[in-house]
Design an enzyme around this catalytic site. Structure first.
Site, PDB file in Angstrom:
ATOM      1  N   TRP A 354       0.477  -1.069   0.157  1.00 24.02           N
ATOM      2  CA  TRP A 354       0.168  -0.155  -0.313  1.00 24.02           C
ATOM      3  C   TRP A 354       0.627   1.390   0.411  1.00 24.02           C
ATOM      4  O   TRP A 354       0.261   2.129  -0.113  1.00 24.02           O
ATOM      5  CB  TRP A 354      -1.102   0.223   1.512  1.00 24.02           C
ATOM      6  N   ASP A 355       2.332   1.106   0.251  1.00 20.94           N
ATOM      7  CA  ASP A 355       3.011   2.160   0.783  1.00 20.94           C
ATOM      8  C   ASP A 355       2.848   2.962  -0.883  1.00 20.94           C
ATOM      9  O   ASP A 355       2.887   4.052  -1.163  1.00 20.94           O
ATOM     10  CB  ASP A 355       4.569   1.368   0.273  1.00 20.94           C
ATOM     11  N   GLU A 481       1.145  -2.063  12.020  1.00 20.24           N
ATOM     12  CA  GLU A 481       0.837  -3.667  12.607  1.00 20.24           C
ATOM     13  C   GLU A 481       0.876  -3.937  13.994  1.00 20.24           C
ATOM     14  O   GLU A 481       1.553  -5.144  14.006  1.00 20.24           O
ATOM     15  CB  GLU A 481       2.112  -3.842  11.942  1.00 20.24           C
ATOM     16  N   LYS A 591       3.010   0.383  15.512  1.00 19.13           N
ATOM     17  CA  LYS A 591       4.173   0.497  15.043  1.00 19.13           C
ATOM     18  C   LYS A 591       3.687   1.922  14.532  1.00 19.13           C
ATOM     19  O   LYS A 591       5.152   2.740  13.974  1.00 19.13           O
ATOM     20  CB  LYS A 591       4.098  -0.229  14.457  1.00 19.13           C
ATOM     21  N   GLN A 592       3.273   2.621  13.878  1.00 17.84           N
ATOM     22  CA  GLN A 592       3.019   3.892  13.035  1.00 17.84           C
ATOM     23  C   GLN A 592       1.505   4.546  12.939  1.00 17.84           C
ATOM     24  O   GLN A 592       0.994   3.594  13.640  1.00 17.84           O
ATOM     25  CB  GLN A 592       3.281   2.929  11.495  1.00 17.84           C
TER      26      GLN A 592
HETATM   27  O1  IFM Z   1       3.896  -1.636   3.718  1.00 15.81           O
HETATM   28  C1  IFM Z   1       4.411  -1.561   5.229  1.00 15.81           C
HETATM   29  C2  IFM Z   1       4.140  -2.029   6.853  1.00 15.81           C
HETATM   30  O2  IFM Z   1       3.556  -0.443   6.776  1.00 15.81           O
HETATM   31  C3  IFM Z   1       5.036  -1.168   7.315  1.00 15.81           C
HETATM   32  N1  IFM Z   1       5.925  -1.987   7.615  1.00 15.81           N
HETATM   33  C4  IFM Z   1       6.704  -2.583   6.673  1.00 15.81           C
HETATM   34  C5  IFM Z   1       5.543  -2.351   5.084  1.00 15.81           C
HETATM   35  C6  IFM Z   1       6.692  -1.599   3.780  1.00 15.81           C
HETATM   36  O3  IFM Z   1       6.908  -0.990   3.944  1.00 15.81           O
END
Ligand code: IFM
Length: 758
Positions: A354-355, A481, A591-592
């Site tokens: 999805w990046d 995640e 994580k984000q």
């Molecule tokens: O898509 C990302 C995810 O959001 C976090 N872990 C790494 C992936 C790839 O960059």
């Protein structure tokens, strides 16, 4: 010395970590091929190196062992291949071989020129016996001849006349890198490439190789042209070596030009014939012309895309570096997309996530819409696999895009933080809509984009269910995640709602324009189904916590224990490498950006006070272990007027790879973050938003900057935005007048407009 166009590293650092990182930082790529920047002569025994050359979208299949054979588990994955090595050149001065690790390195520089489009390395070396040479190597992956990697190698004896030998190698017997202890790269060694033929024709070596399982072939060809005279390549196994030997004179330069071309069976029916053709084509163009074309391509790119900052030169060059990596990484044909590490390394095995849609595509949508359209074309090309994936996941209708893939099938081995991230389907719909909003290209929606949006909307209907009159979505994972398989992830529900909304809108718009029938007939779309989309959109459940006045990340998040980030030892980050996933899942720890991302992407769903409280809440429980996080925090901090925070988060994002702050740049650049750096300026400081109601700007100026400028394409017109201490100026560079909104007020931009900075 770094200037506006040059990124230069201290290449005297010869520790293994620095060497690996610089292999990534100085890699050359053009969206089709990527070559890591290893020393031509290699490193001594015992040094770890990732010596790789990659083709975007070219893969083999590898087995993925699942401990238990549950229904629908992914048992095979695609993996991007290191296809051949063409960067090897060894230099001998008499009997002494050049190495950075013997004799004396009198000077050494290494740089990337982002205006000219090449990387270079210059070394002055004194051999153990005292012979001095000056070496200059220059590398380019051509933006105008995509199959071409060009390496020029020059040597000048400084204090002697005597024998010099150059040994140039083309090796097709290569393997991928692996590290069994890091989940972010391949864990097992495997021979993916089977040699099929090797031949020398007119001094060019052609190595044809087939993949072990995917049935693809690749041909690489190398031609060496040397000022020392003719050399005849010698085949040995699946490699070709050519030696040039002569008496060199003091002060006279020896010059080797190495052309390497790549051809593959995804794009050509006969890669060998294709490689011959490409080699003939590129060697017919003078090298100076190849460089001129490269420069012209980049001049055009920077003219539409450059972000310029006055007042912080270090950040300005870092931002430029990140933009340069985006144009290096993006696939320019429908067979390829943008891998999480671009074409710079093997982290995440060349997979697309999805990046692309949420972090990188916005840059292309606003600056190079034809590249953005191609990214949607790629998703359209794999739509049937997304339908297949939806059936595997149990859905009777619609399309569920794979979490990570190359050719379209799911490659995620750990479904809780992989396939369960259903939001990727909504993200793809979102970026398709963004492309439409930026361009007004309804024809493309009629031909391809609409089908993606309708099919993903169908999947949401099937995935969710009504409960007490609300439409709920269970057992999904949001962007964060460290929190998996939850109910009603706020970001996912909003994302599904937006997808459903746009399925209805596209239906209406296409109907009105008389363009609906082909797609509606193709996928059997009925008015009744549109009614169901409307209903689910309206009834979508968006969790809200009355006590805290924030949106919970999901139904259970706020009832978990809070992770003590402040007292977690530094060496325990990133948490994913030190704690069992289930342990992490039981805590409030992100994580984000997740809900905070929702507050940016779907900002109209909440008022500012809620967003402010939410931001403050989630900031305390977010580790930013993912590189996709700080840029989003920067944008939302800008929105909330938290200037210092916005700037600090932005700085973290801009410098992530150049300063290896996540300690894994050796595996490749973090492309999503690079797109995020762009967004942190344009959407963050620039306050830009693209909505159905128009283009909105609300610029602010970071305190340490004197100003910044960017351009964007909107509905076929090019707008230049210049933010200075007192004012912001919008200039229509070309195209028809457009309506824009600045600080909430509507203007028609016909030529130029100056508004005081708020
Ligand atoms: O898509 C990302 C995810 O959001 C976090 N872990 C790494 C992936 C790839 O960059």
């Amino acid at each position: 010395m770094n200037n506006k166009w040059i990124w230069e590293a201290d290449s005297l650092k010869l520790d293994n970590e620095s060497l690996l990182v610089n292999e990534t930082i100085f890699h050359n790529a053009n969206g089709y091929i990527g070559v890591r920047s290893n020393f031509e002569e290699g490193y001594p025994q015992g040094y770890d190196t990732i010596r790789g050359s990659y083709i975007n979208g070219f893969y083999d299949i590898a087995q993925m062992k699942q401990a238990e054979k549950l229904c629908g588990m992914v048992e095979e994955k695609q993996t991007m291949l290191n296809v051949a090595d063409g960067q090897t050149v060894r230099l001998f001065v008499g009997d002494e071989e050049f190495s950075m690790f013997t004799g004396t390195v009198l000077s050494s520089r290494r740089w990337l020129d982002m205006q000219a489009g090449y990387t270079a390395r210059s070394v002055v070396w004194r051999s153990p016996l005292g012979k001095e040479v000056e070496i200059l190597s220059r590398r380019m992956t051509s933006f105008t001849h995509l199959p071409l990697f060009l390496l020029e190698y020059r040597v000048t004896p400084r204090n002697f006349t005597g024998e010099v030998r150059l040994v140039s190698r083309h090796n097709g017997a290569v393997e991928n890198y692996c590290n069994p202890n890091d989940p972010r790269v391949a864990g097992e060694r495997f021979q993916h490439l089977i040699p099929r033929s090797a031949e020398i024709v007119d001094g060019v070596s052609y190595l044809l190789t087939e993949t072990a399982s995917s049935g693809l072939t690749v041909c690489t060809a190398v031609k060496n042209v040397c000022s020392l005279g003719e050399g005849q390549p010698v085949l040995e196994g699946h490699s070709a070596t050519v030696t040039f030997r002569a008496e060199a004179r003091e002060g006279e330069e020896i010059h080797l030009t190495k052309y390497m071309v790549f051809a593959d069976s995804i794009r050509s029916q006969n890669p060998l014939a294709q490689a011959r053709q490409e080699m003939a084509a590129v060697t017919a163009v003078p090298v100076t012309k190849l460089y001129e074309e490269q420069r012209a391509y980049l001049d055009a790119f920077w003219d539409t895309s450059a972000l310029e900052i006055d007042g912080d030169d270090d950040l300005a060059v870092a931002v430029r570096y990140n933009q340069y990596q985006l144009i290096q990484s993006v696939g320019k044909d429908p067979h390829s997309n943008i891998a999480a590490k671009g074409l710079s390394g093997e982290g995440y095995e060349g997979h697309y996530f999805w990046d692309t849609e949420m972090y990188m595509q916005p840059f292309f949508t606003l600056t190079n819409p034809e590249i953005s359209r191609n990214l949607v074309e790629y998703r359209y090309a794999i739509l049937d696999y997304a339908r297949e994936n939806a059936r595997i996941l149990g859905h009777t209708k619609g399309a569920a895009y794979p979490w990570r893939t190359i050719m379209g099938r799911e490659c995620s081995g750990y479904y809780p933080s992989g396939s369960a991230q259903y939001h990727i389907s909504g993200d793809i719909a979102y970026s398709t809509v963004a492309y439409y909003l930026a361009t007004g290209d309804l024809d493309f929606i009629a031909r391809k984009g609409g089908e993606i949006v309708f099919e993903t909307a169908r999947m949401w209907l099937d995935l969710g269910n009504y409960h007490d009159g609300r439409f709920e979505i269970h057992e999904v994972t949001g962007p964060d995640e460290y929190t998996c398989l939850v109910s009603n992830n706020y970001f996912t529900n909003l994302n599904a709602q937006y997808n459903l909304h746009w399925a209805v809108r596209f239906y209406e718009l296409l109907k009105e324009a008389g363009k609906l029938s082909p797609v509606a007939e193709k996928i059997g779309l009925q008015e009744e189904e549109i009614q169901q989309f409307r209903q689910a959109e309206k009834a979508m459940y968006l969790p809200y916590d009355e006590k805290l006045g924030i949106n919970p990340q999901d139904d259970s998040f706020l009832s978990k224990k809070v992770w003590d980030i402040a007292n977690t030892p530094k060496e325990k980050f990133p948490l994913l490498l030190h704690y069992h996933p289930m342990y992490l899942y039981r805590f409030q720890v992100c994580k984000q950006a997740d809900t905070v991302l929702a507050h940016f992407i779907f900002e109209d769903a909440q008022d500012m006070d809620t967003i402010a409280r939410s931001f403050a809440y989630y900031e305390k429980v977010t580790t930013h272990d993912s590189s996709l996080s700080t840029c989003i925090y920067s944008i939302v901090a800008s929105k909330l007027g938290l200037k210092d925070k916005a700037y600090a988060y932005f700085g973290d994002s801009a410098k992530l790879d150049l300063f290896n702050t996540h300690h894994n740049t050796k595996d490749g650049i973090h492309t999503a973050n690079m797109g995020g750096t762009y967004m942190a300026i344009v959407y963050g400081f620039g306050g830009f938003r693209l909505k159905e109601s128009g283009a909105w700007f609300a610029p602010s100026l970071p305190e340490s900057w004197e100003g910044y400028r960017f351009k964007l394409q909107y509905l076929g017109s090019r707008i230049r935005v210049e933010v200075k201490a007192q004012s912001v100026t919008f200039t229509l560079e070309n195209g028809n007048p457009v309506t824009i909104h600045v600080y909430g007020k509507e203007y028609t931009l016909a030529q130029s407009l100056r508004v005081p900075l708020a």
